[in-house]
Write an enzyme that holds these catalytic residues in place. Structure first.
Site, mmCIF file in Angstrom:
data_model
loop_
_atom_site.group_PDB
_atom_site.id
_atom_site.type_symbol
_atom_site.label_atom_id
_atom_site.label_comp_id
_atom_site.label_asym_id
_atom_site.label_seq_id
_atom_site.Cartn_x
_atom_site.Cartn_y
_atom_site.Cartn_z
ATOM 1 N N LYS A 13 42.988 37.626 39.397
ATOM 2 C CA LYS A 13 43.664 36.928 40.494
ATOM 3 C C LYS A 13 44.688 35.917 39.962
ATOM 4 O O LYS A 13 45.792 35.827 40.466
ATOM 5 C CB LYS A 13 42.656 36.182 41.393
ATOM 6 C CG LYS A 13 41.647 37.068 42.070
ATOM 7 C CD LYS A 13 40.808 36.300 43.080
ATOM 8 C CE LYS A 13 39.946 35.205 42.470
ATOM 9 N NZ LYS A 13 38.898 35.689 41.558
ATOM 10 N N ARG A 88 36.555 31.070 49.675
ATOM 11 C CA ARG A 88 35.487 31.729 48.934
ATOM 12 C C ARG A 88 34.213 31.834 49.765
ATOM 13 O O ARG A 88 33.218 32.389 49.285
ATOM 14 C CB ARG A 88 35.183 30.916 47.676
ATOM 15 C CG ARG A 88 35.651 31.593 46.381
ATOM 16 C CD ARG A 88 35.345 30.624 45.296
ATOM 17 N NE ARG A 88 35.255 31.127 43.972
ATOM 18 C CZ ARG A 88 36.208 30.983 43.047
ATOM 19 N NH1 ARG A 88 37.368 30.485 43.353
ATOM 20 N NH2 ARG A 88 35.978 31.358 41.814
ATOM 21 N N ARG A 130 37.750 35.842 27.593
ATOM 22 C CA ARG A 130 38.938 35.212 28.177
ATOM 23 C C ARG A 130 39.296 33.899 27.475
ATOM 24 O O ARG A 130 38.439 33.116 27.095
ATOM 25 C CB ARG A 130 38.685 34.935 29.658
ATOM 26 C CG ARG A 130 39.847 34.235 30.339
ATOM 27 C CD ARG A 130 39.811 34.378 31.807
ATOM 28 N NE ARG A 130 38.807 33.519 32.430
ATOM 29 C CZ ARG A 130 38.678 33.410 33.747
ATOM 30 N NH1 ARG A 130 39.449 34.114 34.557
ATOM 31 N NH2 ARG A 130 37.760 32.625 34.262
ATOM 32 N N ARG A 163 36.983 28.601 28.690
ATOM 33 C CA ARG A 163 36.383 27.802 29.756
ATOM 34 C C ARG A 163 34.877 27.698 29.561
ATOM 35 O O ARG A 163 34.245 28.659 29.148
ATOM 36 C CB ARG A 163 36.684 28.459 31.118
ATOM 37 C CG ARG A 163 38.082 28.195 31.576
ATOM 38 C CD ARG A 163 38.451 29.019 32.775
ATOM 39 N NE ARG A 163 37.418 29.083 33.810
ATOM 40 C CZ ARG A 163 37.632 29.619 35.030
ATOM 41 N NH1 ARG A 163 38.818 30.097 35.336
ATOM 42 N NH2 ARG A 163 36.666 29.666 35.912
ATOM 43 N N ARG A 174 27.977 33.248 38.455
ATOM 44 C CA ARG A 174 29.196 33.258 39.280
ATOM 45 C C ARG A 174 29.335 34.576 40.030
ATOM 46 O O ARG A 174 29.787 34.614 41.161
ATOM 47 C CB ARG A 174 30.424 33.016 38.387
ATOM 48 C CG ARG A 174 30.509 31.568 37.912
ATOM 49 C CD ARG A 174 31.419 31.418 36.723
ATOM 50 N NE ARG A 174 32.805 31.699 37.016
ATOM 51 C CZ ARG A 174 33.695 32.060 36.098
ATOM 52 N NH1 ARG A 174 33.338 32.188 34.827
ATOM 53 N NH2 ARG A 174 34.934 32.284 36.443
HETATM 54 P P1 AMP Z 1 37.931 29.876 39.329
HETATM 55 O O1 AMP Z 1 38.894 29.302 38.340
HETATM 56 O O2 AMP Z 1 38.616 30.351 40.572
HETATM 57 O O3 AMP Z 1 37.029 30.918 38.720
HETATM 58 O O4 AMP Z 1 36.988 28.665 39.801
HETATM 59 C C1 AMP Z 1 36.185 27.964 38.868
HETATM 60 C C2 AMP Z 1 35.097 27.204 39.606
HETATM 61 O O5 AMP Z 1 35.694 26.245 40.498
HETATM 62 C C3 AMP Z 1 34.198 28.049 40.495
HETATM 63 O O6 AMP Z 1 33.148 28.672 39.789
HETATM 64 C C4 AMP Z 1 33.690 26.993 41.484
HETATM 65 O O7 AMP Z 1 32.706 26.157 40.890
HETATM 66 C C5 AMP Z 1 34.938 26.142 41.698
HETATM 67 N N1 AMP Z 1 35.757 26.665 42.811
HETATM 68 C C6 AMP Z 1 37.004 27.209 42.743
HETATM 69 N N2 AMP Z 1 37.442 27.561 43.964
HETATM 70 C C7 AMP Z 1 36.451 27.249 44.833
HETATM 71 C C8 AMP Z 1 36.293 27.374 46.232
HETATM 72 N N3 AMP Z 1 37.245 27.933 47.013
HETATM 73 N N4 AMP Z 1 35.124 26.933 46.782
HETATM 74 C C9 AMP Z 1 34.167 26.370 46.029
HETATM 75 N N5 AMP Z 1 34.239 26.227 44.710
HETATM 76 C C10 AMP Z 1 35.376 26.658 44.103
#
Ligand code: AMP
Length: 216
Positions: A13, A88, A130, A163, A174
Site C-alpha cells: 500500500k 482500518r 522489509r 521497523r 498484525r
Molecule cells: P502501518 O504502517 O500502516 O502498517 O501501521 C503501523 C501501525 O500503526 C499499525 O500496526 C497500528 O498500530 C497503527 N495504525 C496505523 N494506521 C492505523 C489505523 N487506521 N487505526 C489504528 N491503528 C493504526
C-alpha cells in the site's frame, strides 16, 4: 480524486500509494507514517499510540480518526488524497463517511477503494525482510527489492531501518488484527459499489499499472 488503498500489512500500500501520489498529484496520507512521526517527536498522541504499535495492535479509533480529521483539513487535500492504512475498522470507515459528508454537505465522496490482495505467507516473507527509509518512508526488501547501496535509500539518500513491528511474532499479530478488524471493510465498500480488487503479486510496475486501471 479521493482514494483508499486497502490490503493486509505488506501488500504494498505504501509503495503503490507513493507512486499514485506522484502520478495523480494528490497527497498520500499514511496513518502508520503519521503515527510513527508522532512517536518519534514524542507528542501526546505519539506517546499514547506507542504501546499499541509495538504490540501490533490498532491504535484506538478516536485517536486515529481525530488525527485524520486534522490532516484532511490541510490545504493540500483540496484536490483529493490517497488514504493508506485508514480506515482500518468499520468505526473508522463510518467516521470517515461522516467527516466527508460534513465537509461537502453531500453523501460520502470516496471515488474508489482499491483492495490489494496478497496471501498470508507472502506477507510474512515480505515484512520480515522489509527496510524503510527514515526520511522519505520508501520501502525496500533485503532480498526482493534491495537498494543500490546497502542501508541507503535510492530515492533520497536517507538511512534505511527495520521497523520494530516487522518481527515475525508481531507480524502474525498484525495479520490477525487485519483479518478480524480490517477485512470486513472489503464487503463494506463493495456494497457501496466503490471496490476494485487488484492482485498484489508481480513487479511493482505491474501492480501499479493494474491500480491505475482500477482508478481510471
Ligand atoms: P502501518 O504502517 O500502516 O502498517 O501501521 C503501523 C501501525 O500503526 C499499525 O500496526 C497500528 O498500530 C497503527 N495504525 C496505523 N494506521 C492505523 C489505523 N487506521 N487505526 C489504528 N491503528 C493504526
Amino acid at each position: 480524486m479521493n482514494l483508499i488503498l486497502l490490503g493486509p500489512p505488506g501488500a504494498g500500500k505504501g509503495t503503490q500509494s507513493r507512486r499514485l501520489s506522484d502520478n495523480l498529484k494528490v497527497p498520500q496520507i499514511s496513518t502508520g507514517d503519521l503515527l510513527r512521526a508522532a512517536r518519534g517527536n514524542r507528542t501526546t498522541l505519539g506517546i499514547k499510540a506507542e504501546s499499541y504499535m509495538t504490540a501490533g495492535q490498532l491504535v484506538p479509533d478516536n485517536l486515529v480518526t481525530e488525527m485524520i480529521r486534522e490532516r484532511l483539513k490541510q490545504a493540500d487535500c483540496g484536490h483529493g488524497y490517497i488514504l493508506d492504512g485508514f480506515p482500518r475498522t468499520l468505526a473508522q470507515a463510518e467516521a470517515l463517511d461522516r467527516m466527508i459528508a460534513a465537509e461537502s454537505g453531500k453523501a460520502a465522496q470516496i471515488d474508489r477503494v482499491v483492495n490489494i490482495a496478497v496471501d498470508r505467507e507472502e506477507v510474512i516473507q515480505r515484512l520480515s525482510g522489509r527496510r524503510q527509509c527514515r526520511k522519505c518512508t520508501e520501502n525496500y526488501h533485503a532480498r526482493f527489492h534491495p537498494p543500490k547501496t546497502v542501508g541507503v535509500c535510492d530515492r533520497c539518500g536517507g538511512e534505511l531501518f527495520q521497523r520494530d513491528d516487522d518481527r515475525e511474532d508481531v507480524i502474525r499479530q498484525r495479520l490477525e488484527v487485519y483479518e478480524k478488524q480490517t477485512q470486513p471493510l472489503i464487503a463494506y465498500y463493495e456494497k457501496m459499489g466503490l471496490l476494485r480488487n487488484v492482485r498484489g503479486t508481480g513487479s511493482i510496475e505491474e501492480i501499479f499499472g493494474a491500480i491505475l486501471k482500477a482508478v481510471s
